[in-house]
Write a protein that holds these residues in place. Structure first.
Motif, PDB file in Angstrom:
ATOM      1  N   LEU A  47       0.829  -1.212   0.000  1.00 26.43           N
ATOM      2  CA  LEU A  47       0.000   0.000   0.000  1.00 26.43           C
ATOM      3  C   LEU A  47       0.861   1.258   0.000  1.00 26.43           C
ATOM      4  N   GLY A  48       1.987   1.199   0.714  1.00 25.88           N
ATOM      5  CA  GLY A  48       2.893   2.340   0.725  1.00 25.88           C
ATOM      6  C   GLY A  48       3.479   2.628  -0.642  1.00 25.88           C
ATOM      7  N   ALA A  49       3.718   1.567  -1.423  1.00 24.92           N
ATOM      8  CA  ALA A  49       4.303   1.732  -2.753  1.00 24.92           C
ATOM      9  C   ALA A  49       3.334   2.378  -3.734  1.00 24.92           C
ATOM     10  N   ILE A  50       2.043   2.086  -3.578  1.00 30.85           N
ATOM     11  CA  ILE A  50       1.065   2.560  -4.562  1.00 30.85           C
ATOM     12  C   ILE A  50       0.348   3.846  -4.152  1.00 30.85           C
ATOM     13  N   ALA A  51       0.379   4.189  -2.884  1.00 29.85           N
ATOM     14  CA  ALA A  51      -0.437   5.286  -2.361  1.00 29.85           C
ATOM     15  C   ALA A  51      -0.142   6.618  -3.056  1.00 29.85           C
ATOM     16  N   VAL A  52       1.111   7.030  -3.053  1.00 28.36           N
ATOM     17  CA  VAL A  52       1.471   8.328  -3.639  1.00 28.36           C
ATOM     18  C   VAL A  52       1.245   8.343  -5.154  1.00 28.36           C
ATOM     19  N   PRO A  53       1.667   7.298  -5.904  1.00 34.61           N
ATOM     20  CA  PRO A  53       1.387   7.296  -7.344  1.00 34.61           C
ATOM     21  C   PRO A  53      -0.104   7.392  -7.680  1.00 34.61           C
ATOM     22  N   SER A  73      -4.264 -14.547   4.496  1.00 35.88           N
ATOM     23  CA  SER A  73      -5.156 -14.920   3.401  1.00 35.88           C
ATOM     24  C   SER A  73      -4.316 -15.356   2.195  1.00 35.88           C
ATOM     25  N   TYR A  74      -4.739 -16.450   1.541  1.00 41.92           N
ATOM     26  CA  TYR A  74      -3.956 -17.009   0.439  1.00 41.92           C
ATOM     27  C   TYR A  74      -4.834 -17.194  -0.801  1.00 41.92           C
ATOM     28  N   LEU A  75      -4.209 -17.080  -1.958  1.00 38.87           N
ATOM     29  CA  LEU A  75      -4.886 -17.287  -3.231  1.00 38.87           C
ATOM     30  C   LEU A  75      -3.871 -17.909  -4.186  1.00 38.87           C
ATOM     31  N   PHE A  76      -4.244 -19.007  -4.825  1.00 38.12           N
ATOM     32  CA  PHE A  76      -3.331 -19.738  -5.723  1.00 38.12           C
ATOM     33  C   PHE A  76      -2.055 -20.166  -4.995  1.00 38.12           C
ATOM     34  N   GLY A  77      -2.176 -20.453  -3.720  1.00 34.86           N
ATOM     35  CA  GLY A  77      -1.027 -20.886  -2.945  1.00 34.86           C
ATOM     36  C   GLY A  77      -0.084 -19.774  -2.537  1.00 34.86           C
ATOM     37  N   LEU A  78      -0.480 -18.530  -2.777  1.00 33.01           N
ATOM     38  CA  LEU A  78       0.355 -17.378  -2.455  1.00 33.01           C
ATOM     39  C   LEU A  78      -0.346 -16.484  -1.442  1.00 33.01           C
ATOM     40  N   PRO A  79       0.414 -15.817  -0.575  1.00 31.17           N
ATOM     41  CA  PRO A  79      -0.201 -14.812   0.295  1.00 31.17           C
ATOM     42  C   PRO A  79      -0.855 -13.733  -0.561  1.00 31.17           C
ATOM     43  N   ILE A  80      -1.963 -13.213  -0.105  1.00 25.82           N
ATOM     44  CA  ILE A  80      -2.662 -12.187  -0.878  1.00 25.82           C
ATOM     45  C   ILE A  80      -1.759 -10.976  -1.108  1.00 25.82           C
ATOM     46  N   GLU A  81      -0.844 -10.733  -0.167  1.00 27.95           N
ATOM     47  CA  GLU A  81       0.080  -9.601  -0.313  1.00 27.95           C
ATOM     48  C   GLU A  81       1.019  -9.788  -1.501  1.00 27.95           C
ATOM     49  N   GLU A  82       1.381 -11.045  -1.777  1.00 27.00           N
ATOM     50  CA  GLU A  82       2.272 -11.318  -2.894  1.00 27.00           C
ATOM     51  C   GLU A  82       1.576 -11.028  -4.217  1.00 27.00           C
ATOM     52  N   ILE A  83       0.311 -11.352  -4.299  1.00 23.84           N
ATOM     53  CA  ILE A  83      -0.451 -11.042  -5.514  1.00 23.84           C
ATOM     54  C   ILE A  83      -0.612  -9.532  -5.654  1.00 23.84           C
ATOM     55  N   LEU A  84      -0.870  -8.852  -4.542  1.00 32.39           N
ATOM     56  CA  LEU A  84      -0.959  -7.388  -4.576  1.00 32.39           C
ATOM     57  C   LEU A  84       0.354  -6.757  -4.997  1.00 32.39           C
ATOM     58  N   PHE A  85       1.466  -7.419  -4.677  1.00 34.31           N
ATOM     59  CA  PHE A  85       2.785  -6.926  -5.088  1.00 34.31           C
ATOM     60  C   PHE A  85       2.841  -6.740  -6.599  1.00 34.31           C
ATOM     61  N   PHE A  86       2.261  -7.683  -7.354  1.00 30.14           N
ATOM     62  CA  PHE A  86       2.286  -7.623  -8.809  1.00 30.14           C
ATOM     63  C   PHE A  86       1.296  -6.607  -9.374  1.00 30.14           C
ATOM     64  N   ILE A  87       0.546  -5.964  -8.494  1.00 30.77           N
ATOM     65  CA  ILE A  87      -0.347  -4.882  -8.890  1.00 30.77           C
ATOM     66  C   ILE A  87       0.221  -3.539  -8.434  1.00 30.77           C
ATOM     67  N   CYS A  88       0.604  -3.472  -7.177  1.00 31.78           N
ATOM     68  CA  CYS A  88       1.040  -2.197  -6.586  1.00 31.78           C
ATOM     69  C   CYS A  88       2.378  -1.726  -7.137  1.00 31.78           C
ATOM     70  N   ILE A  89       3.354  -2.620  -7.228  1.00 34.04           N
ATOM     71  CA  ILE A  89       4.678  -2.225  -7.705  1.00 34.04           C
ATOM     72  C   ILE A  89       4.633  -1.825  -9.186  1.00 34.04           C
ATOM     73  N   PRO A  90       4.008  -2.616 -10.065  1.00 29.55           N
ATOM     74  CA  PRO A  90       3.907  -2.159 -11.454  1.00 29.55           C
ATOM     75  C   PRO A  90       3.171  -0.831 -11.605  1.00 29.55           C
ATOM     76  N   TYR A  91       2.118  -0.616 -10.810  1.00 29.70           N
ATOM     77  CA  TYR A  91       1.424   0.667 -10.917  1.00 29.70           C
ATOM     78  C   TYR A  91       2.377   1.811 -10.590  1.00 29.70           C
ATOM     79  N   ALA A  92       3.090   1.681  -9.478  1.00 31.15           N
ATOM     80  CA  ALA A  92       4.025   2.734  -9.070  1.00 31.15           C
ATOM     81  C   ALA A  92       5.081   2.978 -10.140  1.00 31.15           C
ATOM     82  N   CYS A  93       5.579   1.907 -10.746  1.00 29.67           N
ATOM     83  CA  CYS A  93       6.625   2.037 -11.757  1.00 29.67           C
ATOM     84  C   CYS A  93       6.083   2.595 -13.073  1.00 29.67           C
ATOM     85  N   LEU A  94       4.894   2.146 -13.470  1.00 28.20           N
ATOM     86  CA  LEU A  94       4.292   2.687 -14.691  1.00 28.20           C
ATOM     87  C   LEU A  94       3.914   4.153 -14.519  1.00 28.20           C
ATOM     88  N   PHE A  95       3.555   4.536 -13.309  1.00 27.06           N
ATOM     89  CA  PHE A  95       3.294   5.949 -13.022  1.00 27.06           C
ATOM     90  C   PHE A  95       4.561   6.768 -13.293  1.00 27.06           C
TER      91      PHE A  95
END
Length: 241
Positions: free
Chosen positions: A10-16, A68-90
């Motif tokens: 959340l910290g990675a995506i908040a400002v972008p 919480s897990y999804l596809f055998g991964l922590p939900i935070e790990e899946i969010l990583f592939f959303i939040c970090i790319p958003y920040a970088c694409l910004f």
């Protein structure tokens, strides 16, 4: 501590996200293209991540997770592939507004060649280590695709913006790999990588992260080209530069 990984995301995506509404950026007007690019990119990396977690190439320390897990991964790990790319694409989009996609680094070909040669050498030398070899194959293959098949005009702009993204990269990955913590949030099996760390960060993370962001940028640029900005809106964007 159970919220640490989530807070990093959340910290990675908040400002972008907040600055996506800035009148000189207005990235929110491209969300109909940006979010599909991120979600399409997420799919192969979640499959890859899930498999590597299953076979023990890397894993996660439960005390830093909400549970919480999804596809055998922590939900935070899946969010990583959303939040970090958003920040970088910004960040990439901000440079895109200012320089345009025609921006060229004088030594783009040399930079690409260095990445290719070094990554090939790393992959060949450590072919029997999952993280190293898979990352090398993925990055080499995708760079060749972008350079010689797609002939991406935005590659120089990507290299330039990516240089600035290395600072937040080291901060975020440093936290996740254990800098300042009793245990890492994400642990790595050193039998499956070259065993070299930059502080606490596996060396392969640099190339893995680059591959992830190249895929996101490719899809975003593809959608931007397929659904171009109306001329009136384009003139308004240029006028605030």
């Amino acid at each position: 501590m159970n919220f640490l990984y989530l807070l990093v995301d959340l910290g990675a995506i908040a400002v972008p996200v907040l600055f996506s509404f800035h009148p000189k950026i207005q990235l929110y007007k491209r969300w109909h293209l940006l979010w599909p690019a991120i979600l399409l990119s997420l799919t192969p990396f979640v499959v890859w991540d899930s498999y590597f977690t299953k076979i023990g190439v890397w894993g996660f320390t439960p005390k830093y997770l909400v549970g919480s897990y999804l596809f055998g991964l922590p939900i935070e790990e899946i969010l990583f592939f959303i939040c970090i790319p958003y920040a970088c694409l910004f960040t990439y989009y901000c440079f895109r507004i200012y320089f345009g996609t025609d921006y060229r680094i004088k030594n783009e070909n040399l930079i690409t060649a260095i990445f290719l040669c070094f990554t090939i050498a790393m992959g060949v030398t450590y072919y029997d280590r999952y993280y190293t070899s898979w990352t090398a194959v993925g990055l080499v293959g995708f760079l060749l695709f972008l350079k010689f098949i797609v002939k991406a005009k935005w590659l120089s702009l990507f290299y330039f913006s990516h240089m600035f993204l290395l600072i937040p990269f080291f901060i975020v990955n440093g936290i996740l790999t254990g800098s300042g913590l009793d245990e890492p949030v994400v642990w790595y099996n050193n039998a499956e990588n070259i065993g070299v760390r930059i502080f606490t960060i596996p060396f392969e993370d640099i190339f893995y992260g680059m591959l992830m962001l190249l895929l996101n940028t490719f899809l975003f640029e593809y959608l931007l080209a397929k659904y171009p900005v109306p001329e009136k809106e384009n003139l308004e964007t240029v006028s605030v530069r």
